[in-house]
Motif scaffolding. Structure first.
Motif, PDB file in Angstrom:
ATOM      1  N   TYR A 193       0.835  -1.206   0.000  1.00 20.14           N
ATOM      2  CA  TYR A 193       0.000   0.000   0.000  1.00 20.14           C
ATOM      3  C   TYR A 193       0.867   1.253   0.000  1.00 20.14           C
ATOM      4  CZ  TYR A 193      -3.511   3.442   1.387  1.00 20.14           C
ATOM      5  OH  TYR A 193      -4.316   4.541   1.436  1.00 20.14           O
ATOM      6  N   GLN A 194       1.878   1.284   0.880  1.00 17.39           N
ATOM      7  CA  GLN A 194       2.755   2.455   0.924  1.00 17.39           C
ATOM      8  C   GLN A 194       3.609   2.542  -0.340  1.00 17.39           C
ATOM      9  OE1 GLN A 194       5.053   2.588   4.548  1.00 17.39           O
ATOM     10  NE2 GLN A 194       3.383   3.556   5.677  1.00 17.39           N
ATOM     11  N   ARG A 195       4.034   1.392  -0.873  1.00 15.63           N
ATOM     12  CA  ARG A 195       4.802   1.407  -2.118  1.00 15.63           C
ATOM     13  C   ARG A 195       3.990   2.077  -3.229  1.00 15.63           C
ATOM     14  NH1 ARG A 195       8.784  -1.007  -5.056  1.00 15.63           N
ATOM     15  NH2 ARG A 195       9.508  -2.320  -3.343  1.00 15.63           N
ATOM     16  N   ALA A 196       2.727   1.672  -3.371  1.00 16.78           N
ATOM     17  CA  ALA A 196       1.876   2.241  -4.416  1.00 16.78           C
ATOM     18  C   ALA A 196       1.645   3.732  -4.196  1.00 16.78           C
ATOM     19  CB  ALA A 196       0.548   1.490  -4.466  1.00 16.78           C
ATOM     20  N   TRP A 197       1.553   4.146  -2.944  1.00 13.97           N
ATOM     21  CA  TRP A 197       1.323   5.567  -2.619  1.00 13.97           C
ATOM     22  C   TRP A 197       2.489   6.415  -3.116  1.00 13.97           C
ATOM     23  CZ3 TRP A 197       3.208   9.770  -0.033  1.00 13.97           C
ATOM     24  CH2 TRP A 197       2.292  10.761   0.364  1.00 13.97           C
ATOM     25  N   TYR A 198       3.706   5.961  -2.848  1.00 11.35           N
ATOM     26  CA  TYR A 198       4.884   6.722  -3.271  1.00 11.35           C
ATOM     27  C   TYR A 198       5.089   6.654  -4.778  1.00 11.35           C
ATOM     28  CZ  TYR A 198       6.374   7.725   1.495  1.00 11.35           C
ATOM     29  OH  TYR A 198       6.437   8.205   2.776  1.00 11.35           O
ATOM     30  N   GLU A 199       4.845   5.486  -5.374  1.00  9.27           N
ATOM     31  CA  GLU A 199       4.994   5.367  -6.822  1.00  9.27           C
ATOM     32  C   GLU A 199       4.031   6.293  -7.551  1.00  9.27           C
ATOM     33  OE1 GLU A 199       6.630   0.764  -7.286  1.00  9.27           O
ATOM     34  OE2 GLU A 199       4.472   1.195  -7.421  1.00  9.27           O
ATOM     35  N   ALA A 200       2.798   6.417  -7.023  1.00 10.14           N
ATOM     36  CA  ALA A 200       1.796   7.292  -7.643  1.00 10.14           C
ATOM     37  C   ALA A 200       2.205   8.758  -7.579  1.00 10.14           C
ATOM     38  CB  ALA A 200       0.442   7.094  -6.960  1.00 10.14           C
ATOM     39  N   ARG A 201       3.140   9.074  -6.683  1.00  9.38           N
ATOM     40  CA  ARG A 201       3.596  10.456  -6.529  1.00  9.38           C
ATOM     41  C   ARG A 201       4.984  10.671  -7.113  1.00  9.38           C
ATOM     42  NH1 ARG A 201      -0.208   8.930  -3.558  1.00  9.38           N
ATOM     43  NH2 ARG A 201      -1.755  10.370  -2.685  1.00  9.38           N
ATOM     44  N   GLY A 202       5.401   9.737  -7.962  1.00  6.84           N
ATOM     45  CA  GLY A 202       6.602   9.951  -8.748  1.00  6.84           C
ATOM     46  C   GLY A 202       7.898   9.424  -8.187  1.00  6.84           C
ATOM     47  N   VAL A 203       7.868   8.710  -7.066  1.00  3.10           N
ATOM     48  CA  VAL A 203       9.108   8.157  -6.529  1.00  3.10           C
ATOM     49  C   VAL A 203       9.478   6.910  -7.339  1.00  3.10           C
ATOM     50  CG1 VAL A 203      10.251   7.173  -4.512  1.00  3.10           C
ATOM     51  CG2 VAL A 203       8.563   9.011  -4.222  1.00  3.10           C
ATOM     52  N   SER A 209      10.594   3.306  -8.438  1.00  2.03           N
ATOM     53  CA  SER A 209      10.470   2.041  -7.718  1.00  2.03           C
ATOM     54  C   SER A 209      11.792   1.589  -7.131  1.00  2.03           C
ATOM     55  CB  SER A 209       9.923   0.961  -8.655  1.00  2.03           C
ATOM     56  OG  SER A 209       8.615   1.291  -9.069  1.00  2.03           O
ATOM     57  N   ILE A 210      12.907   1.902  -7.825  1.00  2.00           N
ATOM     58  CA  ILE A 210      14.216   1.464  -7.361  1.00  2.00           C
ATOM     59  C   ILE A 210      14.602   2.113  -6.034  1.00  2.00           C
ATOM     60  CG2 ILE A 210      15.581   3.254  -8.518  1.00  2.00           C
ATOM     61  CD1 ILE A 210      17.584   1.036  -9.246  1.00  2.00           C
ATOM     62  N   ARG A 211      13.925   3.221  -5.695  1.00  2.00           N
ATOM     63  CA  ARG A 211      14.219   3.920  -4.433  1.00  2.00           C
ATOM     64  C   ARG A 211      13.286   3.497  -3.306  1.00  2.00           C
ATOM     65  NH1 ARG A 211      14.100  10.129  -5.036  1.00  2.00           N
ATOM     66  NH2 ARG A 211      14.634   9.886  -2.830  1.00  2.00           N
ATOM     67  N   ILE A 212      12.449   2.522  -3.561  1.00  3.16           N
ATOM     68  CA  ILE A 212      11.476   2.071  -2.553  1.00  3.16           C
ATOM     69  C   ILE A 212      11.819   0.651  -2.137  1.00  3.16           C
ATOM     70  CG2 ILE A 212       9.044   1.691  -2.039  1.00  3.16           C
ATOM     71  CD1 ILE A 212       8.369   3.648  -4.296  1.00  3.16           C
ATOM     72  N   ILE A 256      17.636  -2.078   9.248  1.00  4.40           N
ATOM     73  CA  ILE A 256      19.069  -1.933   9.480  1.00  4.40           C
ATOM     74  C   ILE A 256      19.871  -2.488   8.311  1.00  4.40           C
ATOM     75  CG2 ILE A 256      20.980  -2.686  10.958  1.00  4.40           C
ATOM     76  CD1 ILE A 256      18.937  -2.686  13.297  1.00  4.40           C
ATOM     77  N   GLN A 257      19.457  -3.654   7.810  1.00  2.00           N
ATOM     78  CA  GLN A 257      20.172  -4.251   6.693  1.00  2.00           C
ATOM     79  C   GLN A 257      20.094  -3.371   5.443  1.00  2.00           C
ATOM     80  OE1 GLN A 257      22.184  -6.814   6.569  1.00  2.00           O
ATOM     81  NE2 GLN A 257      22.524  -6.496   4.356  1.00  2.00           N
ATOM     82  N   TYR A 258      18.916  -2.777   5.215  1.00  2.00           N
ATOM     83  CA  TYR A 258      18.751  -1.890   4.047  1.00  2.00           C
ATOM     84  C   TYR A 258      19.617  -0.658   4.196  1.00  2.00           C
ATOM     85  CZ  TYR A 258      16.440   0.843   0.380  1.00  2.00           C
ATOM     86  OH  TYR A 258      16.181   1.581  -0.728  1.00  2.00           O
ATOM     87  N   ALA A 259      19.721  -0.128   5.413  1.00  2.00           N
ATOM     88  CA  ALA A 259      20.584   1.030   5.658  1.00  2.00           C
ATOM     89  C   ALA A 259      22.042   0.672   5.344  1.00  2.00           C
ATOM     90  CB  ALA A 259      20.440   1.510   7.097  1.00  2.00           C
ATOM     91  N   LYS A 260      22.451  -0.540   5.713  1.00  2.00           N
ATOM     92  CA  LYS A 260      23.821  -0.981   5.432  1.00  2.00           C
ATOM     93  C   LYS A 260      24.042  -1.088   3.933  1.00  2.00           C
ATOM     94  CE  LYS A 260      24.572  -3.628   9.707  1.00  2.00           C
ATOM     95  NZ  LYS A 260      24.779  -4.997  10.267  1.00  2.00           N
ATOM     96  N   GLU A 261      23.038  -1.586   3.221  1.00  2.00           N
ATOM     97  CA  GLU A 261      23.163  -1.719   1.763  1.00  2.00           C
ATOM     98  C   GLU A 261      23.295  -0.348   1.104  1.00  2.00           C
ATOM     99  OE1 GLU A 261      19.806  -3.941   0.449  1.00  2.00           O
ATOM    100  OE2 GLU A 261      20.305  -5.714   1.641  1.00  2.00           O
ATOM    101  N   LEU A 262      22.571   0.623   1.593  1.00  2.00           N
ATOM    102  CA  LEU A 262      22.636   1.972   1.034  1.00  2.00           C
ATOM    103  C   LEU A 262      24.013   2.595   1.263  1.00  2.00           C
ATOM    104  CD1 LEU A 262      19.148   3.416   2.055  1.00  2.00           C
ATOM    105  CD2 LEU A 262      19.894   2.750  -0.234  1.00  2.00           C
TER     106      LEU A 262
END
Length: 220
Positions: A5-15, A17-20, A213-219
């Motif tokens: 649901y949150q993924r679709a919300w951000y995608e609809a506003r131009g973010v 997908s690779i940043r989600i 935490i793991q995603y933060a490490k990947e970034l």
């Protein structure tokens, strides 16, 4: 984000997908790992073991937004108290928001209407595990947490128009209508809330914080 649901919300506003990245909600780790039997939860709240338990999750006026400047919270709570006359033999637990600072008012109104109930602003996990029915004022996040508890029926006064598993009472419902719908829900087996949980909360296995935490490490 927590889930689709949150993924679709951000995608609809131009973010892009690779940043989600979906991680689930870290605050749900606690309830995913929390295990308590219904008898134990009721014992801690000093409730009768065999009588149905209805949990009403109230709210508070959020005057920082014009949409919150109304008396719906107070009006619906009073209707819920009146609805208990149509639910003989049931027990009422009123869960107020810990930041609402209106617990005393809820207690006072229950006393004025001569409705015996438990009013509490903490111990959410215990309260949910004691419940047969959880009723929230509006589309409260508490229903996401309650959906993780087995054998609980979920009801909202209003909101969640696209989520058929959640029963709606209606903002204009009378106390008699509220009582009838809650009573009917007690006579039915709880729906499957798997899709509801995943839509808003994503994966919830108790490891959501670790995924953040793991995603933060990947970034990095």
């Amino acid at each position: 984000v927590s889930g689709p649901y949150q993924r679709a919300w951000y995608e609809a506003r131009g973010v892009p997908s690779i940043r989600i990245h979906e991680t689930g909600l870290p605050q749900h780790d606690k309830i995913a790992k929390f295990h308590m039997s219904k008898p134990d939860a009721r014992r801690l709240l000093r409730l009768e073991q065999l009588a149905p338990v209805i949990v009403y999750c109230s709210s508070w006026r959020q005057d920082t937004n014009l949409l919150g400047c109304h008396s719906g919270v107070e009006e619906y709570y009073l209707k819920m108290l009146d609805a208990m006359q149509y639910l003989p033999g049931s027990q009422l637990v009123v869960k107020v928001h810990p930041s609402g600072n209106n617990g005393e008012w809820h207690v006072r109104m229950a006393k004025e209407k001569n409705v015996h109930c438990v009013v509490v602003n903490t111990y959410l996990e215990v309260v949910l595990h004691a419940a047969d029915v959880v009723v929230s004022y509006g589309p409260s996040n508490v229903l996401f947490e309650a959906a993780h508890v087995p054998s609980v029926r979920l009801i909202a006064t209003h909101g969640y128009p696209d989520d058929g598993a959640i029963m709606k009472l209606g903002e204009e419902a009378t106390p008699e209508e509220i009582g009838a719908k809650v009573r009917d829900s007690l006579g039915e087996y709880p729906p499957d809330y798997t899709s509801f949980k995943y839509k808003y909360g994503g994966i919830c296995d108790g490891n959501n914080a670790a995924r953040v935490i793991q995603y933060a490490k990947e970034l990095m």
